[in-house]
Write a protein that holds these residues in place. Sequence first.
Motif, PDB file in Angstrom:
ATOM      1  N   THR A  59       8.296  13.897  -7.373  1.00  0.00           N
ATOM      2  CA  THR A  59       9.004  13.652  -8.624  1.00  0.00           C
ATOM      3  C   THR A  59       9.473  12.199  -8.697  1.00  0.00           C
ATOM      4  O   THR A  59       9.494  11.481  -7.683  1.00  0.00           O
ATOM      5  N   GLU A  60       9.867  11.794  -9.883  1.00  0.00           N
ATOM      6  CA  GLU A  60      10.444  10.460 -10.043  1.00  0.00           C
ATOM      7  C   GLU A  60      11.735  10.345  -9.236  1.00  0.00           C
ATOM      8  O   GLU A  60      12.061   9.268  -8.727  1.00  0.00           O
ATOM      9  N   ARG A  61      12.446  11.456  -9.110  1.00  0.00           N
ATOM     10  CA  ARG A  61      13.668  11.461  -8.299  1.00  0.00           C
ATOM     11  C   ARG A  61      13.332  11.188  -6.833  1.00  0.00           C
ATOM     12  O   ARG A  61      14.063  10.465  -6.142  1.00  0.00           O
ATOM     13  N   ASP A  62      12.227  11.733  -6.348  1.00  0.00           N
ATOM     14  CA  ASP A  62      11.809  11.482  -4.969  1.00  0.00           C
ATOM     15  C   ASP A  62      11.567   9.987  -4.739  1.00  0.00           C
ATOM     16  O   ASP A  62      11.980   9.429  -3.705  1.00  0.00           O
ATOM     17  N   VAL A  63      10.907   9.343  -5.698  1.00  0.00           N
ATOM     18  CA  VAL A  63      10.634   7.909  -5.565  1.00  0.00           C
ATOM     19  C   VAL A  63      11.941   7.124  -5.591  1.00  0.00           C
ATOM     20  O   VAL A  63      12.135   6.188  -4.809  1.00  0.00           O
ATOM     21  N   TYR A  64      12.843   7.521  -6.469  1.00  0.00           N
ATOM     22  CA  TYR A  64      14.149   6.856  -6.560  1.00  0.00           C
ATOM     23  C   TYR A  64      14.901   6.952  -5.232  1.00  0.00           C
ATOM     24  O   TYR A  64      15.497   5.964  -4.767  1.00  0.00           O
ATOM     25  N   GLU A  65      14.863   8.113  -4.599  1.00  0.00           N
ATOM     26  CA  GLU A  65      15.567   8.284  -3.321  1.00  0.00           C
ATOM     27  C   GLU A  65      14.900   7.489  -2.206  1.00  0.00           C
ATOM     28  O   GLU A  65      15.584   6.961  -1.318  1.00  0.00           O
ATOM     29  N   MET A  66      13.567   7.381  -2.240  1.00  0.00           N
ATOM     30  CA  MET A  66      12.898   6.569  -1.229  1.00  0.00           C
ATOM     31  C   MET A  66      13.320   5.113  -1.336  1.00  0.00           C
ATOM     32  O   MET A  66      13.456   4.410  -0.327  1.00  0.00           O
ATOM     33  N   LEU A  67      13.536   4.651  -2.579  1.00  0.00           N
ATOM     34  CA  LEU A  67      13.920   3.259  -2.792  1.00  0.00           C
ATOM     35  C   LEU A  67      15.390   3.018  -2.496  1.00  0.00           C
ATOM     36  O   LEU A  67      15.753   1.991  -1.920  1.00  0.00           O
ATOM     37  N   SER A  72      15.094   4.298   4.605  1.00  0.00           N
ATOM     38  CA  SER A  72      14.978   4.875   5.946  1.00  0.00           C
ATOM     39  C   SER A  72      13.569   5.417   6.108  1.00  0.00           C
ATOM     40  O   SER A  72      12.954   5.883   5.138  1.00  0.00           O
ATOM     41  N   SER A  73      13.063   5.380   7.323  1.00  0.00           N
ATOM     42  CA  SER A  73      11.755   5.973   7.580  1.00  0.00           C
ATOM     43  C   SER A  73      11.778   7.476   7.312  1.00  0.00           C
ATOM     44  O   SER A  73      10.738   8.072   7.019  1.00  0.00           O
ATOM     45  N   HIS A  74      12.964   8.084   7.385  1.00  0.00           N
ATOM     46  CA  HIS A  74      13.099   9.526   7.144  1.00  0.00           C
ATOM     47  C   HIS A  74      13.060   9.861   5.648  1.00  0.00           C
ATOM     48  O   HIS A  74      12.941  11.034   5.285  1.00  0.00           O
ATOM     49  N   SER A  75      13.165   8.850   4.782  1.00  0.00           N
ATOM     50  CA  SER A  75      13.161   9.092   3.339  1.00  0.00           C
ATOM     51  C   SER A  75      11.749   9.184   2.772  1.00  0.00           C
ATOM     52  O   SER A  75      11.582   9.565   1.619  1.00  0.00           O
ATOM     53  N   TRP A  76      10.765   8.828   3.565  1.00  0.00           N
ATOM     54  CA  TRP A  76       9.384   8.858   3.089  1.00  0.00           C
ATOM     55  C   TRP A  76       8.949  10.293   2.819  1.00  0.00           C
ATOM     56  O   TRP A  76       9.101  11.172   3.661  1.00  0.00           O
ATOM     57  N   CYS A  77       8.403  10.542   1.616  1.00  0.00           N
ATOM     58  CA  CYS A  77       7.935  11.880   1.244  1.00  0.00           C
ATOM     59  C   CYS A  77       6.555  12.133   1.825  1.00  0.00           C
ATOM     60  O   CYS A  77       5.648  11.312   1.654  1.00  0.00           O
ATOM     61  N   ASP A  78       6.403  13.276   2.474  1.00  0.00           N
ATOM     62  CA  ASP A  78       5.127  13.601   3.105  1.00  0.00           C
ATOM     63  C   ASP A  78       4.001  13.753   2.098  1.00  0.00           C
ATOM     64  O   ASP A  78       2.820  13.609   2.451  1.00  0.00           O
ATOM     65  N   ILE A 104       1.446   6.495  -7.149  1.00  0.00           N
ATOM     66  CA  ILE A 104       0.316   7.365  -7.490  1.00  0.00           C
ATOM     67  C   ILE A 104       0.684   8.830  -7.278  1.00  0.00           C
ATOM     68  O   ILE A 104       0.343   9.694  -8.091  1.00  0.00           O
ATOM     69  N   ALA A 105       1.416   9.128  -6.196  1.00  0.00           N
ATOM     70  CA  ALA A 105       1.836  10.502  -5.934  1.00  0.00           C
ATOM     71  C   ALA A 105       2.734  11.021  -7.059  1.00  0.00           C
ATOM     72  O   ALA A 105       2.641  12.186  -7.461  1.00  0.00           O
ATOM     73  N   ALA A 106       3.601  10.145  -7.584  1.00  0.00           N
ATOM     74  CA  ALA A 106       4.467  10.543  -8.695  1.00  0.00           C
ATOM     75  C   ALA A 106       3.650  10.753  -9.964  1.00  0.00           C
ATOM     76  O   ALA A 106       3.865  11.720 -10.710  1.00  0.00           O
ATOM     77  N   ALA A 107       2.699   9.861 -10.220  1.00  0.00           N
ATOM     78  CA  ALA A 107       1.873   9.984 -11.426  1.00  0.00           C
ATOM     79  C   ALA A 107       1.000  11.232 -11.391  1.00  0.00           C
ATOM     80  O   ALA A 107       0.692  11.814 -12.428  1.00  0.00           O
ATOM     81  N   ARG A 155       0.813  -1.204   0.000  1.00  0.00           N
ATOM     82  CA  ARG A 155       0.000   0.000   0.000  1.00  0.00           C
ATOM     83  C   ARG A 155       0.853   1.265   0.000  1.00  0.00           C
ATOM     84  O   ARG A 155       0.478   2.285  -0.595  1.00  0.00           O
ATOM     85  N   ARG A 156       2.010   1.225   0.630  1.00  0.00           N
ATOM     86  CA  ARG A 156       2.887   2.396   0.643  1.00  0.00           C
ATOM     87  C   ARG A 156       3.604   2.561  -0.694  1.00  0.00           C
ATOM     88  O   ARG A 156       3.782   3.682  -1.176  1.00  0.00           O
ATOM     89  N   MET A 157       4.003   1.456  -1.320  1.00  0.00           N
ATOM     90  CA  MET A 157       4.626   1.552  -2.642  1.00  0.00           C
ATOM     91  C   MET A 157       3.642   2.123  -3.656  1.00  0.00           C
ATOM     92  O   MET A 157       3.979   3.057  -4.401  1.00  0.00           O
ATOM     93  N   VAL A 158       2.429   1.560  -3.689  1.00  0.00           N
ATOM     94  CA  VAL A 158       1.430   2.042  -4.641  1.00  0.00           C
ATOM     95  C   VAL A 158       1.111   3.505  -4.381  1.00  0.00           C
ATOM     96  O   VAL A 158       0.930   4.299  -5.316  1.00  0.00           O
ATOM     97  N   GLY A 159       1.065   3.905  -3.113  1.00  0.00           N
ATOM     98  CA  GLY A 159       0.816   5.309  -2.777  1.00  0.00           C
ATOM     99  C   GLY A 159       1.881   6.234  -3.323  1.00  0.00           C
ATOM    100  O   GLY A 159       1.579   7.331  -3.826  1.00  0.00           O
TER     101      GLY A 159
END
Length: 325
Positions: free
Chosen positions: A264-272, A276-282, A256-259, A249-253
Amino acid sequence: MFRYLINLSYIGTQFRGIQKNLIKGSLVSDDTSSVEGVLEIALRKLHPINDFKIKLSSRTDAGVHALHNTVHVDLERCNGRPYDEEQITRRLNRSFASQALSIRILSTQLVPMTFHARMYAKSRTYIYRLGLLRQQFCVGSGQHPLNRFVPIEEHDRCYFISHEHFDIERLKRVASSFEGYHDFRTFMATSRGNERQLDPSFTLRRIQSITIERGTCMASAFNRDLAEKFYDYWDIRIKGRSFLYKQVRRMVGAWIAAAAGRITERDVYEMLTIPSSHSWCDQSVVVPAYGLYLCHVEYDPADLSISLDELPRSTTVEETSVATN
């Protein structure tokens, strides 16, 4: 005593998840709010002489549905013979139907005593169902989420969203980068009492495949034309051996936020890549549970095969087909 694999499906809306609930550290004896709890109550009606415990293959959260989930359980009859598998299926389904419970036993199978529903699972496949409002209906007055048409048959069965600039190709692109072996700590929700989540290797998982394909409206004929006029349906299919708590559910979220352009796609890349729990974009979301379906739990057929040596010497084909107690 014999071990049985029970294949089941359920609509998760009315349940607080598959697992029995805890109250002050102990399991609720008759828990009618969980799938495991009502299954346990139904199994007692078979009158086994042993104190059994259900073992789950896959834990689904409150509101998550299952087209195919599995459990195993050890049961002993007073005559020492195995229960007939088809009789178990019928008796359980009769019990659920009498209580108007949205659970259906698909089949029951006698399996070796060495088999374990969770440990022997080769893969688990999930689908997240998405209903995307078509762009021509995303602008103008009267398009508040509570004003838009949603087919009642799909209520709590599909996640309906609207965004004027939603890019499904971007969703596919960011999702594809999650295939393979990664540290998914950013996408794990913490759970109380789980000490394993502190282990750095615990969040290392492999996703075998991710596909995003056109879905199908599940509304009746009366509503289907209108639903398909307003929405494009998409099925997000994710297959892996195991997943972390709320990982899907968090990955799909995040996808969807990127779409939708919120991240940004860069934000998703950094989360992956920076787990870290601190890498999650609000600006990401955890998508609702009701759009998620556990579709299939896969086993090696050899692990399910029981040899004649494991059956009592006095057991014959006729004896194993008698009605249950």
